[in-house]
Enzyme design. Structure first.
Site, short mmCIF file in Angstrom:
data_model
loop_
_atom_site.label_atom_id
_atom_site.label_comp_id
_atom_site.label_asym_id
_atom_site.label_seq_id
_atom_site.Cartn_x
_atom_site.Cartn_y
_atom_site.Cartn_z
N GLN A 182 0.66 -1.19 -0.20
CA GLN A 182 0.13 -0.31 -0.23
C GLN A 182 1.23 1.17 0.00
O GLN A 182 0.36 2.26 -0.40
CB GLN A 182 -0.81 0.23 1.26
CG GLN A 182 -2.03 -0.87 0.77
CD GLN A 182 -3.04 -0.83 2.43
OE1 GLN A 182 -2.25 -1.63 3.00
NE2 GLN A 182 -4.03 -0.27 2.40
N ARG A 207 3.42 0.08 13.05
CA ARG A 207 3.62 -1.46 12.81
C ARG A 207 3.61 -0.89 10.92
O ARG A 207 2.70 0.39 10.19
CB ARG A 207 1.63 -1.58 12.54
CG ARG A 207 1.37 -3.14 12.20
CD ARG A 207 0.02 -3.12 12.65
NE ARG A 207 -0.24 -4.11 11.56
CZ ARG A 207 -0.67 -4.78 11.46
NH1 ARG A 207 -1.91 -4.08 10.76
NH2 ARG A 207 -1.59 -6.22 10.63
N HIS A 230 0.66 -9.28 4.49
CA HIS A 230 -0.12 -8.38 4.39
C HIS A 230 -0.54 -8.21 3.23
O HIS A 230 -0.82 -7.14 2.20
CB HIS A 230 -0.31 -6.80 5.30
CG HIS A 230 -1.13 -6.14 5.32
ND1 HIS A 230 -1.43 -5.35 6.68
CD2 HIS A 230 -2.20 -5.93 4.63
CE1 HIS A 230 -2.66 -4.16 6.55
NE2 HIS A 230 -3.22 -4.80 5.53
N ASN A 269 -1.94 -10.79 8.74
CA ASN A 269 -2.75 -10.17 8.62
C ASN A 269 -4.46 -10.62 7.32
O ASN A 269 -4.77 -10.69 6.63
CB ASN A 269 -2.33 -8.41 7.75
CG ASN A 269 -3.45 -7.85 7.54
OD1 ASN A 269 -3.59 -6.76 9.39
ND2 ASN A 269 -4.24 -6.75 7.39
N GLU A 270 -5.33 -9.90 8.65
CA GLU A 270 -6.70 -10.07 8.93
C GLU A 270 -6.27 -11.77 7.28
O GLU A 270 -7.55 -11.45 5.90
CB GLU A 270 -7.27 -9.53 7.36
CG GLU A 270 -7.52 -7.96 8.79
CD GLU A 270 -7.86 -6.64 8.29
OE1 GLU A 270 -8.56 -6.05 8.89
OE2 GLU A 270 -8.23 -6.67 6.77
N ASN A 311 -8.22 -6.16 14.47
CA ASN A 311 -8.41 -4.96 13.72
C ASN A 311 -10.18 -4.42 13.16
O ASN A 311 -10.60 -5.10 13.51
CB ASN A 311 -8.33 -4.88 11.94
CG ASN A 311 -6.44 -5.50 12.40
OD1 ASN A 311 -5.97 -4.95 12.67
ND2 ASN A 311 -5.96 -5.91 11.12
N TYR A 316 -13.02 -1.77 12.67
CA TYR A 316 -13.14 -0.33 12.28
C TYR A 316 -15.20 -0.36 12.01
O TYR A 316 -14.88 0.50 11.89
CB TYR A 316 -13.45 -0.49 10.24
CG TYR A 316 -11.98 -0.44 10.11
CD1 TYR A 316 -11.07 0.44 9.54
CD2 TYR A 316 -11.15 -1.46 10.01
CE1 TYR A 316 -9.61 1.05 9.27
CE2 TYR A 316 -9.49 -1.70 9.38
CZ TYR A 316 -9.82 -0.25 9.15
OH TYR A 316 -7.88 -0.36 8.38
N GLU A 357 -5.40 -2.14 14.26
CA GLU A 357 -5.93 -1.19 12.94
C GLU A 357 -7.04 -1.22 13.45
O GLU A 357 -8.73 -0.88 13.59
CB GLU A 357 -6.21 -2.27 11.57
CG GLU A 357 -5.07 -2.61 10.89
CD GLU A 357 -5.46 -2.66 10.00
OE1 GLU A 357 -6.47 -2.77 9.41
OE2 GLU A 357 -4.63 -3.93 8.48
N TRP A 407 -4.80 2.92 11.62
CA TRP A 407 -4.61 3.19 10.36
C TRP A 407 -5.80 4.35 9.68
O TRP A 407 -6.45 4.57 9.27
CB TRP A 407 -5.49 2.14 9.76
CG TRP A 407 -5.47 1.62 8.59
CD1 TRP A 407 -6.07 2.00 7.31
CD2 TRP A 407 -4.52 1.27 8.08
NE1 TRP A 407 -5.68 1.41 6.33
CE2 TRP A 407 -4.15 0.73 6.83
CE3 TRP A 407 -3.25 0.13 8.47
CZ2 TRP A 407 -3.44 0.33 5.71
CZ3 TRP A 407 -2.65 -0.96 8.03
CH2 TRP A 407 -2.77 -0.50 6.49
N GLU A 426 -5.76 1.98 -1.17
CA GLU A 426 -6.37 0.93 -0.63
C GLU A 426 -7.44 0.27 -1.15
O GLU A 426 -8.08 0.00 -1.75
CB GLU A 426 -7.07 2.27 -0.54
CG GLU A 426 -8.19 1.81 1.17
CD GLU A 426 -7.53 1.37 2.02
OE1 GLU A 426 -7.77 0.26 2.61
OE2 GLU A 426 -6.52 1.56 2.73
N TRP A 427 -5.80 -1.23 -1.47
CA TRP A 427 -6.66 -1.88 -2.71
C TRP A 427 -7.82 -2.12 -3.69
O TRP A 427 -7.50 -1.23 -4.21
CB TRP A 427 -6.60 -3.37 -1.54
CG TRP A 427 -6.45 -2.84 -0.04
CD1 TRP A 427 -6.42 -3.57 1.34
CD2 TRP A 427 -5.18 -3.90 0.00
NE1 TRP A 427 -5.39 -3.26 2.07
CE2 TRP A 427 -4.71 -4.16 1.23
CE3 TRP A 427 -4.41 -3.90 -1.22
CZ2 TRP A 427 -3.08 -4.25 1.10
CZ3 TRP A 427 -2.72 -4.61 -0.96
CH2 TRP A 427 -2.38 -4.89 0.74
#
Length: 477
Positions: A24, A81, A126, A170-171, A313, A315, A381, A425, A432-433
């Site tokens: 990213q 991180r 990630h 990650n995730e 994480n 949100y 995050e 984050w 952003e993907w």
């Protein structure tokens, strides 16, 4: 109940951080011997990413690391991180060929952080699998877990004398579902109801192998800690007294948070409610040949107990109601038979899925304490997105961070949750993907229209720095 900032709201050694990920921010996608990753490949396919954008240059942190370090210092972070690019260190994904330029880059990042009294938290994976390994089956292949363990051991050996906080994967939920069920993330596979469970299983196997390797060969000397980062919304029944909604909420939690936390923290296996739902759907559709949800082998390192802390994480939050699982094909959606709904009282920030619910984080932290034996928790995050017109004076995001961190304080002070750190984050606006650069989560704005990639602090960055300063004043890092 704390309603404003007070002394001693956070432990003296609380980690105040921000996070980023290699693909990213780094750019340098072909620089100095780096191999391609699945996101390099994915972004070449038309229609995959907003505006046909990619991470070829991103924030250009591979060349502008010193600028990132200035941002970190400006915030007063105690922790940062970052993630390693597997393909930058091991271009073909294996230890047969080590890219020394990649090693030098991450050595410099780590050494510079430590020289500034900032502790690194390093994520090994990630989302950016080396393309060479995807060509051999990727995370659907059992052998990828073994190769990940080799990569992890290489990183522990090379960097572990200085890195004391590690995240393996990650995730895994996002990697499995968005990458292999929905096809919205790299590698863009759509195999509903099958591939995601296999991918999640192999990621858990990879994590367990790496944790055991660290525990056996590195922990005594390096004295670090290893976990995996699990993403979860806070979920609650749409109608509190409705038995069907309550049951649907339990299923939804099992299929998200429980999928990865239950094997690691509770039983060493998947939640029973998850397996029974999947197997019932298989029977309904006449599918034979064993469960679509794999089982852990007793011949491999046990997954139970393979986390030295809980990395969360968070949100947003959702209400859950029964239903939504009907369909003519097997899928994760039909397996869980639950539907997420937004409470209309929750404001939306930027992207449509991101409802602003700071109190949901407190509830989730309490749930984690009660369900997973009161682990030490790092919030790895948490953030607030911006879309459309740039707003450097981002008042809403500033208030979001104040409100959210106050909820974390309540979780610590009133609920007794052992929260050890908070990572916003993100440090920078970044790639952003699938949303490309259209969504901005940064504490610093990055001007992607300018080759110099200038960094400008948002108001939210200044406010976060004030919060950190308030609780770091007079304390050693």
């Amino acid at each position: 109940m704390p309603t404003s900032w007070e002394k001693n709201m956070f432990p003296r050694d609380f980690a105040w951080g921000a996070g980023t990920a290699a693909y990213q921010i780094e750019g340098g996608w072909q620089a100095d011997g780096k191999g391609p990753s699945i996101w390099d490949t994915f972004c070449l396919e038309k229609g995959r990413v907003f505006g046909e954008q990619n991470g070829d240059e991103a924030c250009n942190s591979y060349e502008l690391w010193e600028k990132d370090l200035e941002c970190i210092q400006q915030l007063g972070l105690t922790h940062y991180r970052l993630s390693f690019s597997w393909a930058r260190l091991l271009p073909d994904g294996t230890t047969r060929h080590v890219n020394q330029k990649g090693v030098q880059y991450y050595n410099k990042v780590i050494d510079d952080l430590l020289a500034c009294d900032v502790s690194p938290m390093v994520t090994l994976y990630h989302f950016d699998l080396p393309q060479a390994l995807q060509d051999q089956g990727g995370w659907k292949s059992a052998g990828t877990a073994t190769l990940f363990n080799d990569y992890a051991k290489f990183c522990f050996q090379t960097f572990g004398d200085r890195v004391k906080l590690w995240i393996t994967v990650n995730e895994p939920y996002v990697c499995a579902k968005l990458g292999h069920e929905d096809g919205l993330h790299a590698p863009g596979i759509k195999e509903p109801g099958v591939a995601a469970y296999l991918v999640g299983h192999n990621m858990l196997r990879a994590h367990a192998m790496a944790w055991h390797s660290y525990n056996s060969f590195y922990r005594t000397k390096q004295k670090g800690a290893v976990s995996l980062a699990i993403n979860s919304d806070w979920l609650e029944a749409s109608v509190a007294g409705c038995a069907e909604d309550v049951a649907a909420t339990e299923r939804q939690l099992a299929f998200t948070l429980g999928w990865f936390a239950w094997p690691v923290f509770v039983t060493g296996d998947y939640p029973k409610i998850m397996r029974s739902a999947i197997d019932a759907q298989s029977e309904k559709f006449g599918r034979s040949g064993g469960s679509r949800l794999p089982s852990f082998s007793k011949d491999e390192p046990a997954v139970l107990g393979t986390a030295d802390f809980f990395a969360l994480n968070y949100y947003t939050s959702r209400k859950v109601e029964a239903g939504g699982g009907c369909g003519e094909v097997l899928s994760m959606k039909s397996d869980r038979d639950a539907r997420d709904v937004l409470d209309p009282s929750w404001p939306i920030c930027g992207v449509s899925w991101l409802a602003v619910v700071p109190h949901g984080l407190r509830k989730l932290l309490k749930y984690i304490k009660d369900t997973f034996n009161n682990p030490a928790v790092y919030i790895t995050e948490n953030g607030f997105s911006q879309v459309g017109q740039l707003q450097i004076e981002d008042v809403q995001r500033s208030e979001f961070y104040k409100d959210t961190i106050l909820e974390v304080a309540k979780a610590i002070q009133e609920d007794g949750v052992n929260v050890r750190g908070y990572f916003a984050w993100s440090l920078l606006d970044n790639f952003e993907w699938a949303d490309g650069f259209s969504v901005r989560f940064g504490l610093f704005h990055v001007d992607f229209a300018d080759a110099r990639r200038g960094r400008t602090i948002y108001r939210s960055g200044r406010e976060y720095a004030k919060i950190i300063s308030k609780f770091q004043c007079g304390q050693s890092k």
